[in-house]
Motif scaffolding. Structure first.
Motif, mmCIF file in Angstrom:
data_model
loop_
_atom_site.group_PDB
_atom_site.id
_atom_site.type_symbol
_atom_site.label_atom_id
_atom_site.label_comp_id
_atom_site.label_asym_id
_atom_site.label_seq_id
_atom_site.Cartn_x
_atom_site.Cartn_y
_atom_site.Cartn_z
ATOM 1 N N SER A 40 0.821 -1.201 0.000
ATOM 2 C CA SER A 40 0.000 0.000 0.000
ATOM 3 C C SER A 40 0.864 1.263 0.000
ATOM 4 C CB SER A 40 -0.926 -0.013 1.222
ATOM 5 O OG SER A 40 -1.648 1.194 1.320
ATOM 6 N N LYS A 43 2.224 2.184 -3.240
ATOM 7 C CA LYS A 43 1.178 2.472 -4.219
ATOM 8 C C LYS A 43 1.104 1.371 -5.281
ATOM 9 C CE LYS A 43 1.478 7.482 -3.563
ATOM 10 N NZ LYS A 43 0.295 7.491 -2.693
ATOM 11 N N LYS A 110 -4.392 3.097 7.209
ATOM 12 C CA LYS A 110 -5.205 3.251 6.012
ATOM 13 C C LYS A 110 -6.174 2.096 5.874
ATOM 14 C CE LYS A 110 -4.703 4.251 1.052
ATOM 15 N NZ LYS A 110 -3.732 4.401 -0.069
ATOM 16 N N ASP A 133 -8.075 1.180 -5.425
ATOM 17 C CA ASP A 133 -7.807 2.571 -5.051
ATOM 18 C C ASP A 133 -8.897 3.454 -5.658
ATOM 19 O OD1 ASP A 133 -6.810 4.961 -4.260
ATOM 20 O OD2 ASP A 133 -4.974 4.890 -5.455
ATOM 21 N N TYR A 134 -9.706 4.068 -4.791
ATOM 22 C CA TYR A 134 -10.825 4.887 -5.253
ATOM 23 C C TYR A 134 -10.491 6.370 -5.286
ATOM 24 C CZ TYR A 134 -13.085 0.573 -3.711
ATOM 25 O OH TYR A 134 -13.419 -0.743 -3.514
ATOM 26 N N THR A 135 -9.249 6.717 -5.048
ATOM 27 C CA THR A 135 -8.889 8.133 -4.939
ATOM 28 C C THR A 135 -9.227 8.900 -6.204
ATOM 29 O OG1 THR A 135 -7.084 7.512 -3.466
ATOM 30 C CG2 THR A 135 -7.038 9.724 -4.399
ATOM 31 N N MET A 136 -8.807 8.373 -7.368
ATOM 32 C CA MET A 136 -9.038 9.053 -8.636
ATOM 33 C C MET A 136 -10.530 9.125 -8.965
ATOM 34 S SD MET A 136 -6.093 10.016 -9.733
ATOM 35 C CE MET A 136 -6.422 10.363 -11.449
ATOM 36 N N SER A 137 -11.280 8.071 -8.648
ATOM 37 C CA SER A 137 -12.708 8.049 -8.963
ATOM 38 C C SER A 137 -13.466 9.109 -8.186
ATOM 39 C CB SER A 137 -13.287 6.666 -8.661
ATOM 40 O OG SER A 137 -12.653 5.669 -9.443
ATOM 41 N N LEU A 138 -13.076 9.328 -6.932
ATOM 42 C CA LEU A 138 -13.781 10.290 -6.096
ATOM 43 C C LEU A 138 -13.466 11.731 -6.481
ATOM 44 C CD1 LEU A 138 -13.324 8.541 -2.616
ATOM 45 C CD2 LEU A 138 -15.365 8.544 -4.067
ATOM 46 N N GLU A 139 -12.365 11.951 -7.189
ATOM 47 C CA GLU A 139 -11.993 13.313 -7.567
ATOM 48 C C GLU A 139 -12.743 13.815 -8.788
ATOM 49 O OE1 GLU A 139 -7.800 13.242 -8.034
ATOM 50 O OE2 GLU A 139 -7.378 13.210 -5.872
ATOM 51 N N THR A 177 -12.166 3.177 -13.300
ATOM 52 C CA THR A 177 -11.923 4.488 -12.691
ATOM 53 C C THR A 177 -12.639 5.584 -13.455
ATOM 54 O OG1 THR A 177 -9.758 3.779 -11.863
ATOM 55 C CG2 THR A 177 -10.142 6.145 -12.058
ATOM 56 N N SER A 181 -15.892 7.698 -12.134
ATOM 57 C CA SER A 181 -15.778 9.157 -12.068
ATOM 58 C C SER A 181 -16.975 9.826 -12.737
ATOM 59 C CB SER A 181 -14.479 9.611 -12.738
ATOM 60 O OG SER A 181 -13.355 9.097 -12.072
#
Length: 545
Positions: A40, A43, A110, A133-139, A177, A181
């Motif tokens: 993790s 990355k 995390k 990893d949902y970081t990009m989707s939430l942005e 992703t 988004s």
């Protein structure tokens, strides 16, 4: 926990740092957790546990490439596999059939959501863990790296109340992703959104999600028939896999629903052909299809150590042919890398191709006699930015290298065979000699300085331990051995003060990374001129040739 970081080898220009665990003193539960936490922090998108004849190799997929992390002896391989299957709620007694599972929980500081898959091999069970990893989707779509013109097209397609928006690409190119988004931007209180997925990759508040289970007959087609009676505004289909699903999705869009889905094709034109091959009627496809988003992932250049170089003859031809530009210099990745990257690359970026259907293309789809070349000319003319053009734009902006463009996208040019030779010559002449890493499959002759390479200890804070923790009835550390040497000058009795290479190498594994080569014995004899005790710093000892 007993952990040791050491340099393994350089293979094809890539330095591989391995982590060693003391399985005799560390519980396998802690080792499994440590591997997941390390992945993790690196990355990583996947963790591979590959069974070998003499043990199990653990590898991380970082920026699309697999990298060796640690090796598990054969005696402890079964224990680690069983622990991972327990975490994923798998049947630990079944090792002859493939299984799927999931791991969710706090690892370190995390929360991780992972998908686990096991596959029986001739040497044992292979375990692969996908870290979601949902970081990009939430942005949202604004942060996915779209070209401004492509982003404008995507937002226009999102505002259309009915139709089909397809995201295409190979496995692992970020289709989910991009789709999530778009769905995140459409998720509003006044809309009813229902998804059909296999599996459900991301739990989104305010969205009704259906899990496909083909064993009991809950397929995409079966779920879609019921969803149409649930008064939806937006429908997400995880993947169009067969003709029945494609036909139901098309008919759902015609009846006033906005349908989002993914399909495995390489570009927009291939997507149209695939849907026609799935027996979707031309008149329905031309009416229902709103747009197609095709994409591929490539590695990003590290902004801290990138450099500019002259373009090769082949690169100039490509830029001139596809961009109508004369380009003399481009950015490239430093093969040596820095503290912030791995071999000059850090992170990944998407190459996009967005096709928004207009009236001309819709009319062409209705014509059964239209040839493929004419349709391609119509699709890629006008305002459509091809995937190759988008990649070359990102190359000019310094976001990726031409090598990544060449690796990910097929470029039609008669000089393709000369590109590898040109690149090898250009890199050698552009990068300073002390920074160029030649290709080699041999073990390292001299250990390298981890501060200038991809050192896992710079990413992960290792547990507090000393060299003494790893010593069981072994010789004393190098420092103590050297301090115990006779105080008599070496010149007086050279035959009694010889240092054995095996002893130095056995103790040097606990020393610091190499700084310089030990001075030859002749130089040492010249330096010792008085009968005084000479203290040698352990960090200066690296290797005795």
């Amino acid at each position: 926990m007993m952990v040791q970081f050491d340099v393994k080898r350089v293979q094809k220009g890539t330095e591989s740092f391995m982590v060693s665990f003391d399985f005799t003193k560390t519980p396998v539960t802690q080792i499994a957790d440590y591997i997941i936490i390390s992945a993790s922090k690196h990355k990583s998108s996947d963790i591979h546990f590959d069974p070998r004849e003499d043990g199990m190799m653990v590898r991380f997929r970082i920026d699309g490439d697999l990298q060796d992390y640690t090796f598990v002896p054969k005696a402890y391989e079964k224990n680690l596999t069983t622990r991972l299957k327990l975490l994923a709620n798998m049947n630990i007694t079944e090792s002859r059939l493939p299984q799927d599972g999931a791991i969710k929980g706090m690892y370190g500081d995390k929360f991780l959501d992972m998908r686990v898959s096991s596959l029986p091999l001739n040497e044992g069970e292979k375990i692969v863990i996908r870290i979601l990893d949902y970081t990009m989707s939430l942005e949202g779509v604004d942060n996915l790296g779209f070209h401004p013109k492509n982003l404008e097209k995507v937002k226009r397609m999102m505002n259309i109340p009915n139709g089909i928006i397809l995201t295409t690409g190979a496995t692992g190119t970020g289709k989910s992703t991009t789709t999530y988004s778009i769905l995140q931007g459409l998720n509003k209180p006044e809309t009813n959104i229902i998804t059909v997925e296999d599996p459900i990759e991301m739990n989104i508040e305010g969205i009704n999600q259906v899990q496909v289970n083909s064993e009991i007959g809950m397929t995409f087609a079966t779920a879609l028939r019921s969803i149409l009676r649930q008064d939806p505004n937006i429908i997400l289909i995880g993947e169009i896999r067969d003709s029945e699903t494609a036909q139901i999705a098309v008919r759902a869009s015609i009846t006033g629903h906005l349908v989002l889905s993914t399909i495995h094709t390489n570009n927009a034109l291939a997507t149209v052909e695939r849907l026609l091959d799935m027996d979707v009627e031309r008149y329905l496809l031309s009416t229902a299809l709103t747009g197609i988003i095709s994409q591929r992932l490539a590695k990003m250049i590290c902004p801290d150590c990138r450099y500019q170089r002259e373009t090769t003859k082949y690169e100039k031809k490509v830029f001139k042919k596809y961009m109508n530009m004369d380009v003399n210099q481009i950015w490239d990745a430093n093969p040596k890398g820095c503290d912030h990257c791995r071999n000059g690359y850090h992170g990944r970026i998407a190459f996009h191709e967005v096709l928004e259907l207009d009236d001309n293309i819709r009319n062409a789809l209705n014509n059964e006699k239209l040839e493929k070349k004419e349709l391609a000319k119509m699709v890629y003319s006008g305002s459509t930015i091809t995937m190759l053009q988008d990649a070359l734009i990102k190359c000019l902006e310094g976001k990726t290298s031409f090598e990544e463009v060449y690796r990910n996208i097929e470029i039609e040019n008669e000089d393709d065979d000369n590109y590898e030779n040109e690149m090898a010559t250009e890199i050698k002449s552009s990068v300073p000699k002390e920074e160029y890493v030649p290709e080699s499959n041999d073990l390292l002759d001299t250990p390298q300085n981890k501060n200038t390479t991809n050192d896992v200890s710079s990413v992960i804070t290792p547990p507090a331990f000393t060299a003494a923790d790893f010593v069981d009835n072994n010789p004393q550390p190098v420092a103590n051995t050297i301090q115990a040497l006779p105080t008599t000058p070496v010149v007086a009795q050279p035959q009694t003060t010889q240092v054995q290479p095996q002893q130095v190498m056995a103790n040097a594994q606990y020393a610091q990374p190499v700084q310089q080569i030990v001075t030859p014995p002749t130089v040492v004899q010249q330096q010792v001129t008085t009968p005084q005790t000479t203290t040698v710093n352990v960090g200066q000892i690296s290797k005795v040739n």
